[in-house]
Structures are given as C-alpha cells and as structure tokens.
Design an enzyme around this catalytic site. Structure first.
Site, short mmCIF file in Angstrom:
data_model
loop_
_atom_site.label_atom_id
_atom_site.label_comp_id
_atom_site.label_asym_id
_atom_site.label_seq_id
_atom_site.Cartn_x
_atom_site.Cartn_y
_atom_site.Cartn_z
N ASP A 1 42.76 38.50 40.58
CA ASP A 1 41.45 37.56 40.41
C ASP A 1 41.12 37.50 38.63
O ASP A 1 42.06 37.35 38.02
CB ASP A 1 40.38 38.24 41.12
CG ASP A 1 39.57 37.31 41.64
OD1 ASP A 1 38.90 36.64 41.00
OD2 ASP A 1 39.56 36.95 42.88
N HIS B 1 33.80 36.34 39.96
CA HIS B 1 34.38 36.42 41.04
C HIS B 1 35.36 37.35 41.48
O HIS B 1 35.27 37.84 42.55
CB HIS B 1 35.21 34.99 41.06
CG HIS B 1 36.07 34.38 42.16
ND1 HIS B 1 37.22 35.35 42.67
CD2 HIS B 1 35.88 33.60 43.19
CE1 HIS B 1 37.74 34.41 43.67
NE2 HIS B 1 36.76 33.51 44.24
N SER C 1 37.24 33.20 49.65
CA SER C 1 37.35 34.10 48.51
C SER C 1 36.72 35.28 49.00
O SER C 1 37.15 36.45 48.73
CB SER C 1 36.76 33.41 47.16
OG SER C 1 37.67 32.66 46.70
#
Length: 762
Positions: free
Chosen positions: A137, A210, A539
């Site tokens: 990520d 994220h 996600s």
C-alpha cells in the site's frame, strides 16, 4: 462461438485499453521481462548475470530496476519500444510487458462480524502473535496507537523481513507488532524523477493515510476511546489484533507502478508472510498482463493467502478488478452504524443524510439555499473548481450533485465561492447509498430521492431557505449489511465461468488508523490532523478479509489459501435473519451473487465450515490451460515443470461457487433450433469437520434451467477424506443479457455448505 469470447467482445467497448504507445521509439519506458530460467545457458552461475547480458544485448546503456526470483523469474528495466521488441526475440525471454500503473481502491467491524468477546476462540499460532499479515500500500504511520506491541512476544526466528531506513523512518520505528517496513520506488522515480522529499517521504512513512488505514483495519492493536472528532467513539481494533504486520510501500502520491508492486510482492514472499493484502487495482487485462494476478499466483503457490479489493466501479455490471480465481476478491457492504445529518427546509420538511462535519454549526435560523446548477453557466451542478460565481453563492447553502470530483473537494469549491454550507445529493446511479466525509463546511450528504425533493423545493420557491444540523452516531441500523453502490459488480468480465466477487465485507464508513502527514480529507487545504479516520471503499473491505484469513490461518495452520477462501465463501450469508435477501443500496432491491458473491463473510461460522473446496497451484495452471494460454504464458506462472498435456476444462476448477454462462438463440448451439445447452461442472469436497452424511439441495427460480447433482449424498467418515460430485445444468435459450440465480447446499449434521449459482445468457 465460446460464450467467453462473446462476453469479452462486449466488454472491450467499455474498458479502457492499458497500453499507450510511446511517442517515439527513443522514449524509454519501464518493461517487466519474464525469463525462462530452465534454459539459462550453463556458462552463467548466477541468473542475474544472464539477465544483465540479455539486457546489454539490446541496450548500450542498460538500466536495471529490479530482479525477481520468487514472484517471477525475470527483471524490470527501462527500454525504448524498439529495444523491447528486440529483447522479446532473445533466447530464454518469455515475454516483455510494458509496465502498468495501478490505483488505490479507496471501529465497529469486530462487533458487527461477531468477533467481540470471542478472543479465546481465535487464538493464534503458539503465543497468538506468529501470524504475519503483509500489506502492499502507501506505507504506514509508525506513531499510530494501533501499532502498540504491548503483550507481544519476541519476533519469530523464521522471520526474514526488515525495517528499512529512509526519510523520517528507521529501525527504531518498528517493534514486535510492526516487524517489517520497506519501500519500493525505483519504477516510480524512473518515470517521474527523484522523489521530492518536501512533498512525500522516500521511506515507508505513509504520506497518504490509505496504507495506515488498511494495515490497522487488518491487524490493528486494541485501542480504547478511538474516534474521529467524536464520531464512532469506542474501542478500535483490527480483525486480527494479535497478528503482526509487515508493510510494503509500493504506492506513492503519483500512483502504484507495476514493477514496484512486483518487487513488494517478491519481498513479502521472501519475508514469509502468511497473508498478503492489496487494496489496489488496474484496468481489465488478461492474467499474463496483470502484475497483481501473476504476482498473486506465485504468492498463493507458496501457501500465502491473497486478498484484493474488487474495485469501486459500481453499481454498473462488469466493473470488477482482481478476478483471478486464486485471489480472494472482496466487495463492500455497510455496517449497522450511521452518522446522521439533517436538512430542514423553509417549508418545514426534514431530510435525513450523513456527515462527519465537526466544526462550527450553522445558525439555528434559516439560511438562503441555491441549486448550483442555477448559478453557473457550466457544469455548476457538480461544483467543480471554478464553476461557482462568488456573488451568487456567498452566505448561502449550495446544493451540489455527486460526480466529477471528490465529495470533499465540492465543499471546498462552495467555501471558496463564499458559501456557508453544502447539501450533496446523489445521482440516480448511487441511489440511497450515503458515504460520510469529514467536510470542512457544514454538509449533509443526501440520497437521490431526498435530493430531488430538495431541488424541487429550491426551483419552485421564491427565496428558498434551509439549515443543516449534525446528529450523533447511531448504531443497530437496519437492514444491514447492504451492498454499497460503489462496490464493483459482476459478471466476471474476463472468465465468466468464475463467479466474482467472492464475498463482501464491511467497507463503508470504517474507522481505523491514519497518518500524521495529511488531514482526514486528504486535501492540501485541510490542516487538521487526526489519529483515526473514517473512510469508505473496497480498499477497506479487503483488509477485513485479510485479517479474518489470518485468524483462520492461526486456528488451522495446515489449511491452504484455497481452503481458507472456501471456508469464508461457503459460510457467508446472503439473507438477513428474517429470511429476506441482502439489499443493494443502489437500487433498493435484493442484491444478487453478481453483487455480493457468496454473501457477507461470517468468520465465526468459517472457523468450522465442515467441508472445503481445495485447489492446488497445478489446478490453477490447468485452468490457464483450459483458457488456451500459450506455453510461454504457462511458464510465466508455473515455470518449466508444467505442461498442458491433458484436456482441462474451466468448469472443473474446484471453485466454491458456480457461474454458468449460456448461449442465446443467436449463439452457436443455442436456441430452439439447436436444442437445450448442457453444461457439466465437477467439484471435489474435503472433510475438515466431524464425520457426517451430507445431502444436497438445490434452489433456483430459473425455469429455463434444470439442475441435477450426482451423487445426491456424500458420506464422510474421517477428516481429510475427499468426495467428488458433478452438477449438470440443462438450459433453454433466453434473451441475451438475461440473468438468473440459485444456490446449491450440502447439509450434514450441524453443517451447511452453501454455494451460489449465477446464470447469464450471452
């Protein structure tokens, strides 16, 4: 013609092609080169020397980015188009693929999934902390309380990972919880130049948020009193709080490059993670052109479970990413929690929406309200930057519509024009699907029906007024879960015989850890800093499954990745406790297996599924043979030891669900003239529970299809025992585009092993 070919012809017109030609043959681009290591000349003792020589044969100034050994045999390099063509003709070169850029698919979850209070049920390997989840990520924020290692034992001696020094990050930032943190930027920097460290960190530090969010969703330690501005306040914990984490930063502010992703997967395999989580995806491509697909193949071949996000291209069909059968493809559903906000109009009518706004509220008195589409000569209804004239928005609530730019940016556009608040209305595409955001001005996100009513009031009223008020976090919202409108849907655009997504998991308004490098909206104007953020997307659903897989691996160390996925699929639920089917929030109608796959994951039932469908790497290679992949393509996945010697059928891949593409009247072999179409699917069940006699039941509302199962009874007397059965589908033709659904269940003792069935006529 094969139904798969027909389907791909249809999909081609709506999917963007991945390849963009170089402007000139002299422009260097990044290529991933797959080598046939079996034919390496004997004069080379090291494969890397062979790779270097191959590259030097076509380039006077070769630029090697990475060499790969675990995930593929090969390397990535910078070449011109002409050099790439020359290299592809060299001895031992299987393929030369231009690199593709991927993108990110951007608490109450444990209670909602039934994990709260069951910690002893989900004890880990040994001390409970020897399962490692790898996350590819944007990196990690090492100061997060969710990475606390209190209670963790020593790092296992078998662990091969590292914490790599970089900008504002070093070995001291890792601990017994975060046991690996590395970054991969060579392809990114080869394209954009050296990283500007005033903007982003050349290290495992998360500049985006994220990566921290996905990592702590999967395996965050227990933290009491967590919230975002008081919203969702309570105990935050990941799905597998006792698991350890290894973070592989391959995604940067400019995107996720294929060579960097492949290098991250290579390292994760070498480090010996148990689970790999990737909340990223690209545009549609066959498996040989998809870095995630062939990277995941080698990962699964090493016994590592791989979970990927399904994508956020819903609610239309054929929008899926990451559809390879060896990947667990995860769609998104809601929790039973909402963050209400209310719009009150001057006529007294009140509308419920959602928001995470926490600043100064609007006055209790009414404020003038305008529709953005009425005060702009352009696409002002979308509130794109520069479309709202200040004189017409100042001091007013502005109603904007969803689409074109991010939801939070619309609020900044309103603020820049002098607006004091925003009503953000869904289009008919998103229906009543509401996603809460930490807006910077008073805002309420409203469903399509409410938005239309508010717009009608504005357009029909002289001097319309309104106000916006926030509520408090509400729990036990029903029905829940519902399928999120953004969650990508089937049918599978690449292999229609494989049903995708595999299942759904919580992916809407998820609270998890955040980075200190950016605010909760990610906008440069947002100077707020938070420890936890509430975010939505597949996600977020993907790391839920990654954490659950870690729990299952801890409880059943010998289970294969396919067996773990099977347990999650065959125990998932597709109906509420009252018997009604799960809802699709985009339409308000019952969702289908093309929306939710096998259903919503149920980890408690998955712990003891009774029977599982297993599949080996050779089974997946046989699947590729059935798709008529070339011998070079097969070598890309399996090396030189596997050949397509026997007749393989896609329908015989031992998958826990059934997708049955059928021909219409106009198709070859279909229709009245050709008679019914008959298709057979063969499956093998393995007993992992107590001995039992299982009987099959089939349900379907599709009158055009007759379903028979042989045998109808399976007797298992010991664990590990396997039994084979065949399902025969005899179908009449229906209009192209028709779909139908059903399910097949094996019931024995306390166990019910369920598989969805999806029919589509093409």
């Amino acid at each position: 013609m094969n139904p798969r070919v027909i389907l791909l012809m249809v999909v081609t017109v709506v999917v963007c092609h991945r390849y963009t030609a170089a402007n000139t043959n002299q422009e260097r681009k990044t290529y991933i080169v797959h080598m046939d290591k079996v034919v390496m000349p004997p004069e080379y003792s090291d494969h890397r020397n062979w790779y270097a020589t191959s590259m030097e044969s076509v380039s006077e100034s070769p630029e090697m980015l990475y060499t790969y050994e675990n995930v593929i045999h090969g390397f990535s390099t910078r070449l011109t188009v002409e050099q790439a063509k020359l290299l592809e003709k060299k001895h031992g070169v299987l393929s030369v693929k231009e690199e593709v850029m991927y993108k990110l698919h951007t608490t109450r979850s444990p209670e909602f999934l039934g994990l709260a209070g069951r910690e002893t049920m989900f004890s880990g390997l040994g001390s409970g902390g020897d399962v490692v989840i790898g996350v590819v990520d944007t990196g990690v924020w090492p100061g997060s309380k969710s990475l606390d290692d209190t209670g963790f034992g020593p790092i296992p001696a078998w662990w091969k990972g590292e914490c790599k020094n970089g900008t504002s990050f070093g070995v001291s930032n890792c601990n017994k919880k975060l046991i690996g943190a590395t970054f991969f930027s060579r392809a990114y920097e080869a394209t954009y130049g050296p990283i500007d460290e005033t903007i982003e960190s050349r290290s495992a530090i998360d500049d985006d948020g994220h990566g921290t969010h996905t990592a702590t969703t999967a395996a965050g330690s227990t933290v009491t009193g967590a919230s975002l501005f008081g919203f969702a306040k309570g105990t935050a914990r990941g799905m597998a709080p006792n698991a350890r984490l290894a973070v592989y930063k391959a995604c940067w502010l400019g995107g996720c490059f294929g060579s960097d992703i492949l290098a991250a997967i290579e390292k994760a395999i070498a480090d010996r993670v148990h689970v790999l989580s990737l909340s990223i995806g690209g545009s549609l491509a066959d498996y040989t052109n998809d870095v995630v697909a062939y990277g995941a193949f080698k990962t699964v071949s090493r016994g590592i479970f791989v979970a990927c996000s399904a994508g956020n291209s819903g609610p239309g069909p054929f929008g899926l990413s990451n559809v390879a059968p060896w990947i667990a493809t995860v769609g998104a559903g809601t929790l039973d929690r909402e963050f209400p906000a209310f719009v009150v109009l001057g006529n007294g009518k009140k509308f419920r929406g959602v928001s995470l706004y926490s600043g100064k509220p609007l006055p209790e008195s009414m404020v003038p309200i305008v529709y953005a589409g009425n005060i702009s000569n352009t696409t002002g209804n979308l509130c794109l930057p520069g479309t709202l004239p200040r004189g017409k928005a100042a001091g007013k609530i502005v109603m904007c519509e969803r689409g074109g730019n991010s939801r939070v940016q619309k609020g900044m556009v309103v603020k820049a024009a002098g607006g004091v608040g925003m009503i953000l209305a869904n289009s008919d595409t998103f229906g009543e699907d509401l996603v809460a955001d930490a807006h910077l001005i008073p805002t309420a996100a409203i469903g399509y029906r409410g938005g239309e009513a508010i717009k009608s009031y504005i357009l029909s009223t002289h001097n319309p007024t309104a106000t916006i008020a926030s509520g408090v976090t509400e729990l036990h919202i029903q029905p829940s879960p519902v399928v999120a409108a953004f969650s990508s849907r089937g049918p599978n655009p690449l292999t229609p015989e494989i049903l995708k997504p595999d299942f759904i998991a919580p992916g809407v308004n998820i609270l998890a850890g955040w980075t200190g490098k950016t605010g909760p909206t990610g906008l440069t104007e947002d100077t707020r800093r938070v420890e936890y953020n509430i975010v939505s997307g597949t996600s977020m659903s993907c790391p839920h499954v990654s954490g659950l897989a870690a729990l299952l691996k801890a409880a059943h160390p010998a289970w294969t990745p396919a067996e773990i996925k099977s347990a999650l699929m065959t125990t998932a639920y597709s109906a509420y406790k009252n018997g009604e089917g799960l809802k699709d929030i985009a339409t308000g109608n019952p969702s289908t297996p093309f929306d939710h796959g096998s259903g919503h994951v149920d980890p408690v039932r998955a712990m003891d599924p009774g029977l599982v469908y297993d599949a080996s790497p050779n089974d997946y290679l046989g699947f590729l043979c059935a798709l008529n992949y070339s011998s070079n393509a097969i070598k890309m996945f399996g090396g030189g030891s596997f050949t397509c010697r026997k007749k393989f059928r896609v329908e015989d891949l031992n998958y826990p669900s059934f997708a049955v593409p059928l021909l219409t009247d106009s198709g070859e072999g279909g229709g009245v003239g050709g008679g019914p179409t008959t298709v057979k699917y063969t499956r093998t069940l393995k007993n992992v529970g107590t001995p039992a006699t299982y009987k099959v039941s089939v349900w379907s509302k599709v009158a055009a299809v007759k379903i028979t199962v042989d045998p109808e009874e399976l007797i298992f007397t010991k664990q590990g025992e396997k039994k084979v059965y065949t399902v025969t589908f005899t179908a009449s033709s229906m209009q192209s585009g028709s779909t139908g659904f059903g399910h097949l269940k094996w019931s024995g003792g306390k166990y019910v092993v369920s598989s969805p069935i999806a029919f589509s006529w093409v």
